[in-house]
Design a protein around this motif. Structure first.
Motif, mmCIF file in Angstrom:
data_model
loop_
_atom_site.group_PDB
_atom_site.id
_atom_site.type_symbol
_atom_site.label_atom_id
_atom_site.label_comp_id
_atom_site.label_asym_id
_atom_site.label_seq_id
_atom_site.Cartn_x
_atom_site.Cartn_y
_atom_site.Cartn_z
ATOM 1 N N ILE A 52 5.535 -4.427 5.524
ATOM 2 C CA ILE A 52 5.220 -3.210 6.267
ATOM 3 C C ILE A 52 4.100 -2.489 5.542
ATOM 4 O O ILE A 52 4.168 -2.274 4.323
ATOM 5 C CB ILE A 52 6.446 -2.285 6.413
ATOM 6 C CG1 ILE A 52 7.593 -3.012 7.115
ATOM 7 C CG2 ILE A 52 6.078 -1.023 7.175
ATOM 8 C CD1 ILE A 52 8.828 -2.161 7.342
ATOM 9 N N SER A 53 3.070 -2.128 6.283
ATOM 10 C CA SER A 53 1.917 -1.454 5.696
ATOM 11 C C SER A 53 1.598 -0.216 6.527
ATOM 12 O O SER A 53 1.116 -0.318 7.661
ATOM 13 C CB SER A 53 0.713 -2.404 5.666
ATOM 14 O OG SER A 53 -0.389 -1.795 5.033
ATOM 15 N N THR A 54 1.880 0.954 5.971
ATOM 16 C CA THR A 54 1.677 2.207 6.709
ATOM 17 C C THR A 54 0.486 2.966 6.144
ATOM 18 O O THR A 54 0.418 3.249 4.946
ATOM 19 C CB THR A 54 2.931 3.098 6.626
ATOM 20 O OG1 THR A 54 3.221 3.407 5.258
ATOM 21 C CG2 THR A 54 4.134 2.399 7.247
ATOM 22 N N GLU B 75 1.557 -5.080 -9.249
ATOM 23 C CA GLU B 75 2.210 -6.384 -9.348
ATOM 24 C C GLU B 75 2.779 -6.800 -7.988
ATOM 25 O O GLU B 75 3.520 -6.043 -7.355
ATOM 26 C CB GLU B 75 3.342 -6.336 -10.377
ATOM 27 C CG GLU B 75 2.875 -6.029 -11.797
ATOM 28 C CD GLU B 75 1.999 -7.122 -12.369
ATOM 29 O OE1 GLU B 75 2.258 -8.306 -12.057
ATOM 30 O OE2 GLU B 75 1.050 -6.799 -13.101
ATOM 31 N N LEU B 76 2.438 -8.008 -7.562
ATOM 32 C CA LEU B 76 2.976 -8.560 -6.323
ATOM 33 C C LEU B 76 4.162 -9.466 -6.612
ATOM 34 O O LEU B 76 4.218 -10.094 -7.675
ATOM 35 C CB LEU B 76 1.898 -9.367 -5.584
ATOM 36 C CG LEU B 76 0.828 -8.547 -4.856
ATOM 37 C CD1 LEU B 76 -0.356 -9.437 -4.506
ATOM 38 C CD2 LEU B 76 1.408 -7.904 -3.604
ATOM 39 N N PRO B 77 5.134 -9.551 -5.687
ATOM 40 C CA PRO B 77 6.280 -10.453 -5.899
ATOM 41 C C PRO B 77 5.842 -11.910 -5.873
ATOM 42 O O PRO B 77 4.868 -12.276 -5.211
ATOM 43 C CB PRO B 77 7.205 -10.117 -4.721
ATOM 44 C CG PRO B 77 6.307 -9.552 -3.673
ATOM 45 C CD PRO B 77 5.236 -8.813 -4.410
ATOM 46 N N TYR C 34 4.105 -2.432 -3.394
ATOM 47 C CA TYR C 34 2.815 -2.795 -4.000
ATOM 48 C C TYR C 34 1.769 -1.757 -3.640
ATOM 49 O O TYR C 34 1.713 -1.262 -2.505
ATOM 50 C CB TYR C 34 2.359 -4.175 -3.492
ATOM 51 C CG TYR C 34 0.896 -4.456 -3.779
ATOM 52 C CD1 TYR C 34 0.489 -4.878 -5.042
ATOM 53 C CD2 TYR C 34 -0.072 -4.279 -2.793
ATOM 54 C CE1 TYR C 34 -0.855 -5.110 -5.320
ATOM 55 C CE2 TYR C 34 -1.412 -4.512 -3.058
ATOM 56 C CZ TYR C 34 -1.809 -4.929 -4.317
ATOM 57 O OH TYR C 34 -3.128 -5.150 -4.585
ATOM 58 N N ASP C 35 0.958 -1.426 -4.621
ATOM 59 C CA ASP C 35 -0.219 -0.590 -4.395
ATOM 60 C C ASP C 35 -1.233 -0.945 -5.480
ATOM 61 O O ASP C 35 -0.860 -1.036 -6.665
ATOM 62 C CB ASP C 35 0.142 0.900 -4.486
ATOM 63 C CG ASP C 35 -1.016 1.793 -4.083
ATOM 64 O OD1 ASP C 35 -1.039 2.246 -2.925
ATOM 65 O OD2 ASP C 35 -1.909 2.033 -4.919
ATOM 66 N N PRO C 36 -2.491 -1.187 -5.118
ATOM 67 C CA PRO C 36 -3.466 -1.634 -6.121
ATOM 68 C C PRO C 36 -3.711 -0.626 -7.237
ATOM 69 O O PRO C 36 -4.122 -1.014 -8.340
ATOM 70 C CB PRO C 36 -4.742 -1.881 -5.298
ATOM 71 C CG PRO C 36 -4.552 -1.102 -4.042
ATOM 72 C CD PRO C 36 -3.079 -1.115 -3.772
ATOM 73 N N GLY D 158 0.816 -1.202 0.000
ATOM 74 C CA GLY D 158 0.000 0.000 0.000
ATOM 75 C C GLY D 158 0.851 1.253 0.000
ATOM 76 O O GLY D 158 0.625 2.185 0.765
ATOM 77 N N CYS D 159 1.831 1.295 -0.896
ATOM 78 C CA CYS D 159 2.861 2.334 -0.858
ATOM 79 C C CYS D 159 2.406 3.665 -1.430
ATOM 80 O O CYS D 159 3.067 4.686 -1.218
ATOM 81 C CB CYS D 159 4.102 1.860 -1.597
ATOM 82 S SG CYS D 159 3.831 1.541 -3.363
ATOM 83 N N GLY D 160 1.283 3.694 -2.178
ATOM 84 C CA GLY D 160 0.874 4.931 -2.812
ATOM 85 C C GLY D 160 1.667 5.202 -4.076
ATOM 86 O O GLY D 160 2.392 4.335 -4.583
ATOM 87 N N PRO D 161 1.583 6.424 -4.614
ATOM 88 C CA PRO D 161 2.217 6.717 -5.909
ATOM 89 C C PRO D 161 3.738 6.772 -5.874
ATOM 90 O O PRO D 161 4.372 6.705 -6.921
ATOM 91 C CB PRO D 161 1.635 8.089 -6.283
ATOM 92 C CG PRO D 161 1.187 8.688 -4.988
ATOM 93 C CD PRO D 161 0.752 7.541 -4.138
#
Length: 214
Positions: free
Chosen positions: A123-125, A113-115, A106-108, A85-88
């Motif tokens: 880590i999800s902030t 793309e997921l590894p 990753y961010d939808p 959920g890293c954002g842009p």
């Protein structure tokens, strides 16, 4: 109403900030916004694009460090992880790589793309509050982690004395679910995690202790 995390069907409704309909689960203590108030994908993406979440923003970097610094106690240089959920802009992933660890992002919306490989840490902030289906998202995150892998989460939790009619965290249109200490107790039990670290407010670190059956 069925809870999107624990599937309990006895959630109770209340009217919160801006006359929005919310539901509170009596089982896992998740508070979640009624689906009729969920933002559209276009509304979500537009909101995220207007966040000043980049490496040049000192306040944003300081915020990320609140999750990163305690997480580093569980991360070795040869480990591989994911900023979920890293954002842009994957600022946190870059910060982690500066420590010697390898970190995917990753961010939808921006990096979908997921590894392929299983990971030592996730880590999800400031992402969990955006989950429309937290059970599904946690299922995915748990499947990405190796046994003994760690999950660091930063999301503001509601407390028993929180005034839900005024809590600022519920004002954001894209914030749709809100976690309590007891919600994380449920997550640990259901998904096979142990509690490693808790700052009592918004950062919590879990360790995967059993192989999760899907």
């Amino acid at each position: 109403m069925t809870c999107p995390l624990c599937k309990n069907q006895e959630s109770t409704s209340f009217i919160g900030i801006n006359d929005i309909l919310f539901w509170k689960c009596p089982s896992c203590y998740l508070i979640y916004k009624d689906q009729s108030y969920h933002p559209t994908p276009n509304e979500e993406e537009l909101r995220y694009m207007h966040h000043n979440n980049n490496s040049e923003c000192e306040g944003y970097v300081d915020s990320l460090n609140q999750a990163l610094e305690p997480s580093l106690s569980y991360i070795d240089k040869d480990m591989v992880g994911l900023d979920f959920g890293c954002g842009p802009e994957p600022v946190l992933a870059k910060m982690l790589e500066e420590t010697g660890a390898e970190c995917y992002h990753y961010d939808p919306f921006f990096f979908p793309e997921l590894p392929d490989e299983r990971l030592d840490f996730v880590i999800s902030t400031e992402a969990f509050e955006h989950f429309f289906q937290p059970y599904k998202e946690l299922n995915l995150i748990t499947s990405l982690l190796i046994p003994s892998g760690t999950l660091s989460i930063m999301t503001h939790r509601w407390k028993d004395d929180t005034n839900l009619n005024e809590w600022w965290y519920m004002r954001d249109q894209t914030h749709v679910c809100f976690f309590h200490d007891k919600t994380f107790e449920f997550i640990c039990k259901k998904f096979g995690f142990s509690l490693e670290y808790d700052d009592g407010d918004k950062v919590i670190i879990l360790r995967k202790v059993v192989a999760w059956e899907f």
